[in-house]
Every structure is written in C-alpha cells, then in structure tokens.
Design a protein around this motif. Structure first.
Motif, PDB file in Angstrom:
ATOM      1  N   THR A  42       6.572   7.887  10.764  1.00  0.00           N
ATOM      2  CA  THR A  42       6.888   8.999   9.857  1.00  0.00           C
ATOM      3  C   THR A  42       5.789  10.056   9.897  1.00  0.00           C
ATOM      4  N   PHE A  43       4.549   9.579  10.092  1.00  0.00           N
ATOM      5  CA  PHE A  43       3.374  10.462  10.170  1.00  0.00           C
ATOM      6  C   PHE A  43       2.797  10.302  11.577  1.00  0.00           C
ATOM      7  N   ASP A  44       3.128  11.231  12.492  1.00  0.00           N
ATOM      8  CA  ASP A  44       2.666  11.127  13.882  1.00  0.00           C
ATOM      9  C   ASP A  44       1.195  11.503  13.990  1.00  0.00           C
TER      10      ASP A  44
ATOM     11  N   ASP B  52      -6.287  10.882   4.804  1.00  0.00           N
ATOM     12  CA  ASP B  52      -4.885  10.653   5.164  1.00  0.00           C
ATOM     13  C   ASP B  52      -4.785   9.756   6.394  1.00  0.00           C
ATOM     14  N   PHE B  53      -5.590  10.059   7.419  1.00  0.00           N
ATOM     15  CA  PHE B  53      -5.591   9.260   8.636  1.00  0.00           C
ATOM     16  C   PHE B  53      -6.076   7.837   8.347  1.00  0.00           C
TER      17      PHE B  53
ATOM     18  N   VAL C 276      -3.208   5.859   6.754  1.00  0.00           N
ATOM     19  CA  VAL C 276      -2.149   5.522   7.709  1.00  0.00           C
ATOM     20  C   VAL C 276      -2.598   4.429   8.671  1.00  0.00           C
TER      21      VAL C 276
ATOM     22  N   PHE D  46      -1.767   0.922   6.596  1.00  0.00           N
ATOM     23  CA  PHE D  46      -0.363   0.740   6.947  1.00  0.00           C
ATOM     24  C   PHE D  46      -0.142   0.199   8.358  1.00  0.00           C
ATOM     25  N   ARG D  47      -0.659   0.876   9.350  1.00  0.00           N
ATOM     26  CA  ARG D  47      -0.287   0.540  10.727  1.00  0.00           C
ATOM     27  C   ARG D  47      -1.113  -0.581  11.348  1.00  0.00           C
TER      28      ARG D  47
END
Length: 339
Positions: free
Chosen positions: A31-33, A51-52, A55, A59-60
């Motif tokens: 969703t966030f490339d 933000d990075f 993510v 999350f990843r």
C-alpha cells in the motif's frame, strides 16, 4: 552421485537468491511503496524517517522474517515426515498434525480469553506449548489407527490423517464459535494461516525451536536415508528404529506446532517443498532437508506477498494462497503415484 554433490551448493545458492528476491519485493511493494534506496537507508539508520521506520520495522520486516522462519520449519518438518513414513503424500496438514496443534491453540485462546493478551509475552510463549500438546495428540492418534500388523501402512496413514484432521477441525470450530465476536474474528483469521499479526515477539518465540531442532534432524539425515529400506534392513545395521522415529517425529512436531502457534495453519508447504528438493538434489536427506527448508521459506514469503498485494487494499491469508497451489499439486501427485 558426483553430479548431485556439485548440484547441491548451486541449488542452495539459487534458492537463497529466490528468497532474497522475494524479500526485496515484499519490502518495497505494498500500500505504501518504497524504493530500494529508501529501504536501505531505513535499515542502516541513514536519514531516519518515522513513516519509513513504521512500515519497515513494525509491519513488513517482522512479517517477512516470521514467514521465512515458518516456511523453513514447515519445509524441513515435511521432509522428515515423508522420510519416516516413506510416503510422498505425507504432509503435516494432510496428516492432521496442523489441525491438532491448531485445535490446542484455539482451546488456549478460548480458556484464557480476556485474561491474557495474545500478543503479550506470556501468551506468545505459552501458545507453542499448547500447539506441541495438540500435535502430539494428533500424531499418537495417527500411529494408533494407521498401523496394521505392527507396521505403518502408508495408504491407511493418509486416510487416518484426513479423518483426524476433520475431527480436530470440528472441535476447533466448536470452541471458536463459543468465543466472543472479537476473539472469534482473531481465531478465524489465525486459522486461515495469516501473517497479518506478525511481530517481533512471534519471531523471538520461533527462534529457540529453530536453533535446537533442525541440527538434531540434520545430524540424523543418514537415518532417514536408511528408513527408505525395509524395517528389517534398518534393524540389521544396528539402528534402533522406534527410538529414531520417535526423536525425528518429536522434532518435526515441535517445528510444526511452533509454526502453527504463530501463523496458524499454512498447509501444503510440507508437501511441496520436499518434492521440489528431491527433484533438485536427489534422494540423500543430508541435501533434501536444508533445500526443503529454503523452498519452504520461498513458498511462504511469496504466498504472503501475493495475498498482501494482489487484492490490495483487501488481504488474503498466506495459507489460502499456498492452498490454491497445493491442492492441485496434491491431486497431481495422487494420480502419478497410482500409475
């Protein structure tokens, strides 16, 4: 033999390259490339961006690492089970071991709902123990009913496994329906084999099992080679058949149960990975076991990536994606083995 010896490092290198490629796509797409430069800057703490960081680190990355650990464990466990039973159709999911472990974990959720946080340390550490108990119950039932004349019947094994999986599945459904709505939603998502709730606590929970059990299995790889002969032949070379079977099966149950506790039931990894390994590196379990683990890693990471991106913003559990591939592959193997 010589050809297989030289092929093994090439296959391992190729498998690791596939896993790294899958990790690259999983880290950069969603969703966030993110670009690969942004990913490396985040990992190396260059020009930190909140933000990075969120993510990648929240999350990843835990999801990718957990998927890799679960895939490695399931692939290796599948190779052991197929080696011990001498049945190429044997798989933790088909034999009901996943279902037994899953039933025990859902029972844990049901008994302690509202009293323990499932993502807290106590809940996370206790879930694999319940999973092991459920996996042992399933395996004991399988060995009780699948033996004929004191020996394990490979065809009866599959039928008994399917029956046990159905029975444990019914018990699981009964307890999950007794939960309150929020816990029921969590249980259903978990049973589908989702990595959506992955976090670093789950990763830490998996590590002890993967540090202790795979070396025990690998050092017994020669015994798995001998198991491909008749039991009389194995006994004639001085191998304690039942003792070695018990050790190997307990190790595989530990790996399966720990995986099911943190990711739910991701079926068919333990079926597909060993078959790929045998086609690539031959019949020696010293080579099959690590390659099965690497193949399992690739299958779960790729399956989770597909489920997370192809239907975005909705998400499909990795277990469902792998099953879409696994069911036709199982039918293909079933038809081929009947010829």
């Amino acid at each position: 033999m010589r050809n297989t010896y030289y092929r093994f490092p090439l296959v391992v290198a190729g498998g690791i390259a596939i896993v790294l490629t899958a990790i690259y796509f999983s880290l950069t797409n969603g969703t966030f490339d993110m670009s690969i430069k942004e990913v490396f800057q985040t990992l190396l703490r260059l020009n930190p961006n909140s933000d990075f960081d969120l993510v990648v680190f929240e999350f990843r990355l835990p999801r990718i690492v957990l998927g890799a650990l679960v895939g490695f464990a399931l692939g290796m466990a599948g190779a052991v089970i197929q080696g011990v039973t001498r049945n190429g159709l044997a798989d933790p999911g088909i034999l009901g071991i996943n279902a037994g472990a899953g039933m025990a974990v859902v029972l844990f959720m049901f008994l302690l709902q509202g009293q323990i946080t499932m993502s807290g340390w106590l809940g996370v550490m206790m879930m694999p123990m319940f999973g092991v108990a459920g996996g042992l119950a399933a395996t004991t039932a399988i060995f009780m009913f699948a033996r004929e004349g004191g020996k394990l019947d490979p065809q009866r094994l599959i039928l008994v496994g399917i029956a046990i999986a159905s029975g444990f599945g019914a018990i699981t459904m009964f307890f999950s329906l007794k939960m309150n709505p929020s816990d029921y939603e969590m249980a259903v998502a978990w049973l589908a084999g989702s990595l959506h709730s992955a976090n670093w606590k789950f990763v830490v929970t998996m590590l002890p099992w993967l540090i202790i059990l795979p070396p025990v299995i690998w050092f017994r790889s020669q015994v798995l080679d001998l198991f491909q002969l008749s039991e009389e032949s194995v006994k004639s070379v001085g191998v304690s058949v039942e003792r070695e079977k018990n050790i190997l099966l307990l190790c595989s149950i530990g790996l399966i149960s720990a995986s099911v506790a943190v990711s739910g039931s991701i079926g068919f990894v333990g079926l597909i990975a060993p078959h790929l390994a045998r086609q690539l590196v031959g019949l020696r379990h010293r080579h099959i076991i690590p390659v099965s683990g690497i193949a399992g890693m690739a299958i779960v990471i790729i399956g989770d990536f597909i489920g997370r991106t192809i239907f975005a913003p909705a998400e499909l559990a990795a277990g469902i994606v792998v099953s879409v591939i696994g069911v036709p592959y199982f039918i293909y193997l079933l038809i081929r083995m009947r010829k």
